[in-house]
Write a protein that holds these residues in place. Structure first.
Motif, PDB file in Angstrom:
ATOM      1  N   VAL A 138       0.802  -1.223   0.000  1.00  0.00           N
ATOM      2  CA  VAL A 138       0.000   0.000   0.000  1.00  0.00           C
ATOM      3  C   VAL A 138       0.836   1.274   0.000  1.00  0.00           C
ATOM      4  O   VAL A 138       0.323   2.351  -0.326  1.00  0.00           O
ATOM      5  CB  VAL A 138      -0.968   0.022   1.208  1.00  0.00           C
ATOM      6  CG1 VAL A 138      -2.012  -1.070   1.070  1.00  0.00           C
ATOM      7  CG2 VAL A 138      -0.214  -0.113   2.529  1.00  0.00           C
ATOM      8  N   HIS A 139       2.117   1.168   0.376  1.00  0.00           N
ATOM      9  CA  HIS A 139       2.934   2.383   0.451  1.00  0.00           C
ATOM     10  C   HIS A 139       4.403   2.021   0.269  1.00  0.00           C
ATOM     11  O   HIS A 139       4.884   1.013   0.799  1.00  0.00           O
ATOM     12  CB  HIS A 139       2.752   3.077   1.803  1.00  0.00           C
ATOM     13  CG  HIS A 139       3.328   4.458   1.860  1.00  0.00           C
ATOM     14  ND1 HIS A 139       2.672   5.559   1.370  1.00  0.00           N
ATOM     15  CD2 HIS A 139       4.509   4.920   2.340  1.00  0.00           C
ATOM     16  CE1 HIS A 139       3.414   6.640   1.535  1.00  0.00           C
ATOM     17  NE2 HIS A 139       4.533   6.269   2.126  1.00  0.00           N
ATOM     18  N   PHE A 140       5.095   2.866  -0.498  1.00  0.00           N
ATOM     19  CA  PHE A 140       6.542   2.723  -0.703  1.00  0.00           C
ATOM     20  C   PHE A 140       7.201   3.992  -0.190  1.00  0.00           C
ATOM     21  O   PHE A 140       6.776   5.100  -0.518  1.00  0.00           O
ATOM     22  CB  PHE A 140       6.853   2.532  -2.187  1.00  0.00           C
ATOM     23  CG  PHE A 140       8.324   2.371  -2.501  1.00  0.00           C
ATOM     24  CD1 PHE A 140       8.898   1.116  -2.580  1.00  0.00           C
ATOM     25  CD2 PHE A 140       9.132   3.486  -2.746  1.00  0.00           C
ATOM     26  CE1 PHE A 140      10.246   0.959  -2.897  1.00  0.00           C
ATOM     27  CE2 PHE A 140      10.477   3.343  -3.055  1.00  0.00           C
ATOM     28  CZ  PHE A 140      11.028   2.066  -3.119  1.00  0.00           C
ATOM     29  N   CYS A 172      17.265   8.003 -10.282  1.00  0.00           N
ATOM     30  CA  CYS A 172      16.828   6.971 -11.233  1.00  0.00           C
ATOM     31  C   CYS A 172      17.011   5.578 -10.643  1.00  0.00           C
ATOM     32  O   CYS A 172      16.215   4.662 -10.917  1.00  0.00           O
ATOM     33  CB  CYS A 172      17.556   7.123 -12.552  1.00  0.00           C
ATOM     34  SG  CYS A 172      19.350   7.122 -12.444  1.00  0.00           S
ATOM     35  N   HIS A 173      18.043   5.367  -9.816  1.00  0.00           N
ATOM     36  CA  HIS A 173      18.209   4.074  -9.146  1.00  0.00           C
ATOM     37  C   HIS A 173      17.054   3.812  -8.189  1.00  0.00           C
ATOM     38  O   HIS A 173      16.528   2.693  -8.101  1.00  0.00           O
ATOM     39  CB  HIS A 173      19.526   4.037  -8.364  1.00  0.00           C
ATOM     40  CG  HIS A 173      20.723   3.683  -9.183  1.00  0.00           C
ATOM     41  ND1 HIS A 173      20.820   2.492  -9.880  1.00  0.00           N
ATOM     42  CD2 HIS A 173      21.885   4.351  -9.398  1.00  0.00           C
ATOM     43  CE1 HIS A 173      21.988   2.444 -10.495  1.00  0.00           C
ATOM     44  NE2 HIS A 173      22.648   3.557 -10.227  1.00  0.00           N
ATOM     45  N   LEU A 174      16.644   4.851  -7.449  1.00  0.00           N
ATOM     46  CA  LEU A 174      15.531   4.696  -6.527  1.00  0.00           C
ATOM     47  C   LEU A 174      14.242   4.389  -7.277  1.00  0.00           C
ATOM     48  O   LEU A 174      13.452   3.524  -6.870  1.00  0.00           O
ATOM     49  CB  LEU A 174      15.374   5.967  -5.691  1.00  0.00           C
ATOM     50  CG  LEU A 174      14.219   5.979  -4.692  1.00  0.00           C
ATOM     51  CD1 LEU A 174      14.351   4.841  -3.680  1.00  0.00           C
ATOM     52  CD2 LEU A 174      14.161   7.324  -3.972  1.00  0.00           C
ATOM     53  N   VAL A 175      14.007   5.091  -8.379  1.00  0.00           N
ATOM     54  CA  VAL A 175      12.808   4.826  -9.173  1.00  0.00           C
ATOM     55  C   VAL A 175      12.823   3.397  -9.703  1.00  0.00           C
ATOM     56  O   VAL A 175      11.783   2.734  -9.747  1.00  0.00           O
ATOM     57  CB  VAL A 175      12.690   5.841 -10.319  1.00  0.00           C
ATOM     58  CG1 VAL A 175      11.600   5.425 -11.305  1.00  0.00           C
ATOM     59  CG2 VAL A 175      12.395   7.231  -9.772  1.00  0.00           C
ATOM     60  N   SER A 176      13.999   2.901 -10.103  1.00  0.00           N
ATOM     61  CA  SER A 176      14.063   1.516 -10.601  1.00  0.00           C
ATOM     62  C   SER A 176      13.653   0.528  -9.522  1.00  0.00           C
ATOM     63  O   SER A 176      12.950  -0.459  -9.791  1.00  0.00           O
ATOM     64  CB  SER A 176      15.471   1.197 -11.128  1.00  0.00           C
ATOM     65  OG  SER A 176      16.407   1.005 -10.084  1.00  0.00           O
ATOM     66  N   MET A 211       9.358  -3.079  -7.070  1.00  0.00           N
ATOM     67  CA  MET A 211       8.566  -3.490  -5.917  1.00  0.00           C
ATOM     68  C   MET A 211       7.080  -3.153  -6.058  1.00  0.00           C
ATOM     69  O   MET A 211       6.227  -3.904  -5.584  1.00  0.00           O
ATOM     70  CB  MET A 211       9.116  -2.829  -4.641  1.00  0.00           C
ATOM     71  CG  MET A 211      10.537  -3.224  -4.315  1.00  0.00           C
ATOM     72  SD  MET A 211      10.718  -5.017  -4.092  1.00  0.00           S
ATOM     73  CE  MET A 211      12.463  -5.198  -4.498  1.00  0.00           C
ATOM     74  N   MET A 212       6.761  -2.029  -6.699  1.00  0.00           N
ATOM     75  CA  MET A 212       5.401  -1.502  -6.673  1.00  0.00           C
ATOM     76  C   MET A 212       4.731  -1.411  -8.038  1.00  0.00           C
ATOM     77  O   MET A 212       3.534  -1.155  -8.120  1.00  0.00           O
ATOM     78  CB  MET A 212       5.399  -0.106  -6.038  1.00  0.00           C
ATOM     79  CG  MET A 212       6.000  -0.033  -4.653  1.00  0.00           C
ATOM     80  SD  MET A 212       5.068  -0.940  -3.413  1.00  0.00           S
ATOM     81  CE  MET A 212       3.606   0.084  -3.255  1.00  0.00           C
ATOM     82  N   GLY A 213       5.508  -1.578  -9.110  1.00  0.00           N
ATOM     83  CA  GLY A 213       4.954  -1.366 -10.430  1.00  0.00           C
ATOM     84  C   GLY A 213       5.095   0.079 -10.865  1.00  0.00           C
ATOM     85  O   GLY A 213       5.679   0.916 -10.164  1.00  0.00           O
ATOM     86  N   ARG A 272       1.764   8.392  -6.880  1.00  0.00           N
ATOM     87  CA  ARG A 272       0.644   7.464  -6.890  1.00  0.00           C
ATOM     88  C   ARG A 272       0.951   6.409  -7.959  1.00  0.00           C
ATOM     89  O   ARG A 272       1.258   6.739  -9.098  1.00  0.00           O
ATOM     90  CB  ARG A 272      -0.654   8.191  -7.236  1.00  0.00           C
ATOM     91  CG  ARG A 272      -1.853   7.294  -7.465  1.00  0.00           C
ATOM     92  CD  ARG A 272      -2.457   6.766  -6.183  1.00  0.00           C
ATOM     93  NE  ARG A 272      -3.128   7.834  -5.422  1.00  0.00           N
ATOM     94  CZ  ARG A 272      -3.875   7.590  -4.339  1.00  0.00           C
ATOM     95  NH1 ARG A 272      -4.019   6.356  -3.887  1.00  0.00           N
ATOM     96  NH2 ARG A 272      -4.444   8.596  -3.689  1.00  0.00           N
ATOM     97  N   TYR A 273       0.915   5.147  -7.545  1.00  0.00           N
ATOM     98  CA  TYR A 273       1.204   4.052  -8.470  1.00  0.00           C
ATOM     99  C   TYR A 273      -0.044   3.646  -9.242  1.00  0.00           C
ATOM    100  O   TYR A 273      -1.180   3.922  -8.828  1.00  0.00           O
ATOM    101  CB  TYR A 273       1.762   2.850  -7.704  1.00  0.00           C
ATOM    102  CG  TYR A 273       3.093   3.142  -7.057  1.00  0.00           C
ATOM    103  CD1 TYR A 273       4.271   3.039  -7.781  1.00  0.00           C
ATOM    104  CD2 TYR A 273       3.166   3.556  -5.728  1.00  0.00           C
ATOM    105  CE1 TYR A 273       5.496   3.327  -7.199  1.00  0.00           C
ATOM    106  CE2 TYR A 273       4.389   3.848  -5.142  1.00  0.00           C
ATOM    107  CZ  TYR A 273       5.552   3.735  -5.872  1.00  0.00           C
ATOM    108  OH  TYR A 273       6.755   4.036  -5.298  1.00  0.00           O
ATOM    109  N   ALA A 274       0.166   2.964 -10.366  1.00  0.00           N
ATOM    110  CA  ALA A 274      -0.952   2.490 -11.167  1.00  0.00           C
ATOM    111  C   ALA A 274      -1.835   1.538 -10.373  1.00  0.00           C
ATOM    112  O   ALA A 274      -3.039   1.434 -10.643  1.00  0.00           O
ATOM    113  CB  ALA A 274      -0.427   1.808 -12.430  1.00  0.00           C
ATOM    114  N   SER A 275      -1.265   0.857  -9.384  1.00  0.00           N
ATOM    115  CA  SER A 275      -2.023  -0.065  -8.536  1.00  0.00           C
ATOM    116  C   SER A 275      -2.955   0.652  -7.575  1.00  0.00           C
ATOM    117  O   SER A 275      -3.828   0.029  -6.967  1.00  0.00           O
ATOM    118  CB  SER A 275      -1.060  -0.929  -7.728  1.00  0.00           C
ATOM    119  OG  SER A 275      -0.349  -0.127  -6.789  1.00  0.00           O
TER     120      SER A 275
END
Length: 371
Positions: free
Chosen positions: A153-155, A190-194, A199-201, A239-242
């Protein structure tokens, strides 16, 4: 199958690539043979020295000649970011496989052009997000897939270093967008986003802010000062797509931090946390059993977490940065041998880099950005 490698660029990452290609066959045993054919750098005498040190058959100071050489199968690109696009497009047009360091390029349109060219080309592409290849990170992904912490639910993630923390550090090309592109986002974020993506999509939308801590720096020759054009810190609420939410923070001016790439995945039944500075450990909390005995437990990487065992048969002996690079190289060689796509490819990397440019856009324009 035997493959010939052409490596363009020395320095930290050039050496990391050279060592990884030399080690991959010995570590894994089931990979195509790689011949270290040509090393390219400037000036020519430096190229010759490093070619000899790294074990390449020949040296050149002409990257175009390296790409035009029909014996070269894989082109490894470890030059400064501003040169990635030109070299990669030439290599793709020549039908080569490409191993390119991140980020793809300085701007999002250039990265999009590279990705479009890669989709039309015959060669495989791999981008150097080697932290994604960590066996303990892959375990975290499996634990999430298996429902160990419930629904994610949260990253919460942050990546900090201190290479630009000193206000007395002279101005350099890193401070100019035309030469370096983004600041902490391009180097670290960019490493963090990867990791966030793994993990989250994918991220659906975000709102962000950035700051330049040292707005000017002294010129190296002492003749005055020059402006810093790119960000020292960046923060985003995503906000993730999930439907899940997250926060991403990055700083290149955080005193004492050397490679503080940390993240947490919060789920409905527990959480997982990881720190890159302790890259062989994973901590997990699950809300199971009596409350007076609940707590975090540490999972230490070992041979049960493939491919750790290819490096060492004993747990607790630790993998390092170079080992993750070797795993990265092995993934490309297998993809080539099996006729499959490598990961992260140019397409995968474009998704990561679209997010960091969205953070920059949101901060500059003061609005939520949808990817």
């Amino acid at each position: 199958m035997a493959l010939s490698l052409g490596l363009i660029g020395g320095g930290f990452m050039g050496k990391a690539h050279a060592l990884a290609y030399r080690a991959a066959g010995a570590v894994f045993g089931d990979l195509p043979e790689v011949r270290l054919a040509t090393f390219c750098d400037l000036p020519h005498d430096t190229a010759e020295t490093l070619a000899d040190q790294f074990g390449f058959a020949q040296a050149t100071d002409d990257w175009q000649a390296l790409i035009d050489d029909p014996i070269i199968d894989i082109v490894s690109i470890t030059v400064p970011n501003a040169l990635h696009k030109t070299i990669a497009l030439a290599a793709l047009a020549a039908g080569k496989h490409i191993h390119c360091e991140k980020p793809l390029s300085l701007t999002l349109p250039d990265a999009q052009e590279m990705e479009a060219a890669a989709r039309k080309a015959t060669g495989r592409t791999l981008v150097g997000y080697n932290y994604l290849h960590n066996p303990i990170v892959r375990l975290a992904r499996r634990l999430i897939d298996e429902g160990e912490i419930g629904r994610p639910v949260h990253f919460r993630g942050w990546v900090d270093e201190d290479y630009q923390a000193d206000p007395d550090l002279p101005w350099s090309w890193r401070a100019r967008r035309a030469d370096a592109g983004l600041g902490t986002l391009g180097d670290l974020g960019c490493h963090l986003v990867s990791m966030s993506n793994l993990m989250m999509g994918p991220i659906d939308s975000l709102v962000a802010d950035t700051q330049i801590i040292h707005e000017t720096r002294s010129l190296p020759d002492g003749s005055g000062e020059a402006p810093v054009e790119n960000e020292d810190t960046a923060s985003a609420i995503v906000r993730y797509a999930s439907g899940a939410q997250g926060t991403l923070c990055s700083s290149r001016s955080a005193w004492g931090r050397k490679n503080k790439l940390d993240w947490e995945v919060h789920g409905t039944r527990g959480m997982i946390t990881f720190s890159q500075e302790r890259l062989n450990e994973l901590q997990i909390y699950t809300a199971d059993g009596p409350r007076d005995r609940q707590g975090f437990r540490t999972i230490l990487a070992g041979p049960e977490h493939a491919p750790y065992g290819n490096f060492c048969p004993a747990p607790g002996h630790q993998l390092g940065f170079g080992d993750l690079k070797t795993i990265e190289v092995a993934s490309l060689l297998r993809a080539i041998a099996n006729g499959e796509e490598a990961s992260p490819s140019f397409t995968d990397a474009l998704a990561f880099e679209s997010a960091i440019h969205a953070i920059d856009t949101s901060a500059r324009e003061g609005r939520r950005v949808t990817l």
